[in-house]
Design an enzyme around this catalytic site. Structure first.
Site: not given
Ligand code: AMP
Ligand code: MG
Length: 472
Positions: A86, A88, A109, A121-122, A172, A179, A244, A254
């Site tokens: 997911g 994150g 992002k 930590d995101g 983004r 996905r 993903d 990605d």
């Protein structure tokens, strides 16, 4: 003052188990690094003052109409299934529509932790943010379907990896963030109601002509076959083709450890975590077929007669390698000047690639030099090249527009790994000039730009980048 973004959100209307509503975690001192005016204008976003853009695209201020949420998905990572991934370190701010009615996600992002962050930590640091900005924009200019970069903002906060690094947030833009792993999340839970909702949503958003799982599968297979052949034709290695990171839209998504080949070798791998070369340059065609088999598996429960569906889907997946090969032949044919390459031409192209591999010839420069008539210089084994050149000349003699076709398919400029690295190091030291220069030059990759000849050079031995890293 604030910024007006004409949001038109739809994902948030899906059942609640598709996502978690989540606000961005504010950052200390947001500062705008870049804003993509041309892309923004397509969605009717007019540029605001830098400090306003910095607040919005760091997540410090939610613009009117935003509905921030983290999407859930699953995925096969290096072949092993992770049932719960997911967003994150990402948040969907909302969606906008282009004038032609196409819908796009706007995603932050590096916007902080979410319920899907696991141990992370995101956050993102400046390096991967600028890498994704430059490489995704270069891919767009090269003509490859891809997510785009709308903004980059420095957070004024450190991010701790092996050392403390400057934090940043990338905005983004994507046709969607659905996905293969999104389908896998619900299929693995046998949540067929959600799976059906996802199927309907995906068809409506991306493939309005698709009515059945068969039609969706075929449409995605065709889009991905075309995409991967396009990558191969530019020497692009995605680096982390987990399910993903495979989008239903057919866009490249990605930009973690991705890289372009310098000296051509088919088994090239850059990603530090790809120890067995699963995602090596010339494995990408096999991997995308495998990923489509995972999508097909998810679609079976949506069919009434599942045994027959398995047979039909197996046939659809087995047809994919032939589709990729046909796309490969068309793309590489164009790179050597041919308008409709045939099966006999396959050997001509493969022999050139073999010769390039044996000579350590630079992928991009060799094809560009073919267009300029100077390719001989790229080879150490000149007699072998001369022999190939005679065959090639005989083949393209009578082909109209061969040279202009080559000029339009063989770029002069790609985001070379060592230049991207050098740009990141400069930015970390506070100098963003190389970042802006790369963006500008890579915006016209098929145009010779004498002032940027240094960016066409392959890396000297000391400049060579051996490994690339995921953005984490
Ligand atoms: P990726 O390798 O970028 O495709 O990411 C794989 C998974 O790891 C996704 O679920 C990401 O959201 C998650 N992830 C990657 N980096 C971080 C991070 N710094 N904090 C939280 N989650 C992350
Ligand atoms: Mg990912």
């Amino acid at each position: 003052m604030t910024l007006t973004i004409p949001f038109s959100n739809s994902y948030g209307k899906l059942p609640p188990r598709f996502f978690t509503r989540q606000a961005a975690t504010p950052v200390a001192a947001p500062e705008l690094i870049a804003f993509n005016d041309a892309l923004a204008a397509r969605f009717g976003i007019a540029r605001g003052p830098d400090d306003v853009l910095a607040r919005i695209f760091s997540g410090n201020e939610a613009p009117d109409g935003a509905d921030p949420l983290a999407q859930v998905y699953a995925g096969h990572q290096f072949g092993g299934f992770s049932p719960q991934l997911g967003d994150g370190r990402a948040l969907l701010l909302g969606e906008v529509e282009a004038p032609d009615g196409t819908r796009f996600d706007i995603q932050l992002k590096g916007a902080g932790r979410t319920p899907y962050s696991r141990g992370g930590d995101g956050r993102a640091w400046l390096g991967p943010v600028l890498r994704e900005y430059v490489v995704s924009e270069a891919m767009a200019a090269l003509g490859v379907p891809t997510t785009r970069a709308l903004a980059a903002v420095a957070t004024g906060e450190p991010v701790f990896r092996e050392t403390a690094l400057p934090g940043a947030v990338l905005t983004r833009v994507a046709s969607s963030h659905i996905r293969v792993g999104t389908f896998q999340f619900f299929a693995a839970r046998r949540d067929f109601e959600a799976l059906k909702a996802l199927f309907d949503y995906t068809c409506a958003r991306h493939y309005p002509d698709a009515r059945t799982p068969d039609e969706l599968l075929t449409a995605v297979i065709d889009a991905q076959a075309s995409l991967v052949a396009h990558w191969l034709s530019l020497g692009f290695i995605h680096g982390v083709m987990n399910t993903d990171n495979t989008a239903l839209s057919g866009e490249t998504i990605d930009y973690g450890p991705c890289a372009f080949i310098d000296d051509y070798h088919p088994q090239t791998v850059f990603s530090s975590i790809d120890r067995h070369g699963r995602y090596a340059y010339d494995n990408q065609a096999d991997v995308i077929v495998w990923n489509m088999a995972q999508l097909a598996t998810c679609l079976v429960p949506l069919c009434n007669d599942q045994d027959e569906a398995v047979e039909r889907f197996t046939a659809a997946v087995h047809a994919m390698p032939g589709k990729i090969e046909a796309q490969w032949l068309a793309r590489f044919g164009a790179k050597v000047g041919l308008s409709n390459a045939n099966e006999d031409d396959r050997a001509l192209i493969s022999d050139l690639l073999d010769l390039m591999a044996r000579n350590g010839a630079d992928f991009t420069n060799t094809f560009r030099a073919l267009a300029h008539g100077t390719a001989r210089d790229q080879f150490t084994d000149r007699p072998a090249y001369d022999a190939w050149h005679s065959r090639w000349q005989a083949r393209i003699e009578s082909v109209p527009d061969a040279q202009s076709r080559m000029m339009q398919t063989n770029p002069a400029f790609i985001p070379r790994n060592h230049r991207v690295e050098e740009m990141i190091q400069a930015a970390v030291a506070g100098d963003f000039a190389p970042f802006h220069r790369l963006l500008q030059v890579l915006g016209a990759p098929y145009t010779d730009q004498p002032g940027a000849a240094d960016l066409t050079r392959q890396p000297a031995p000391g400049e060579r980048v051996q490994q690339t890293f995921c953005g984490t």
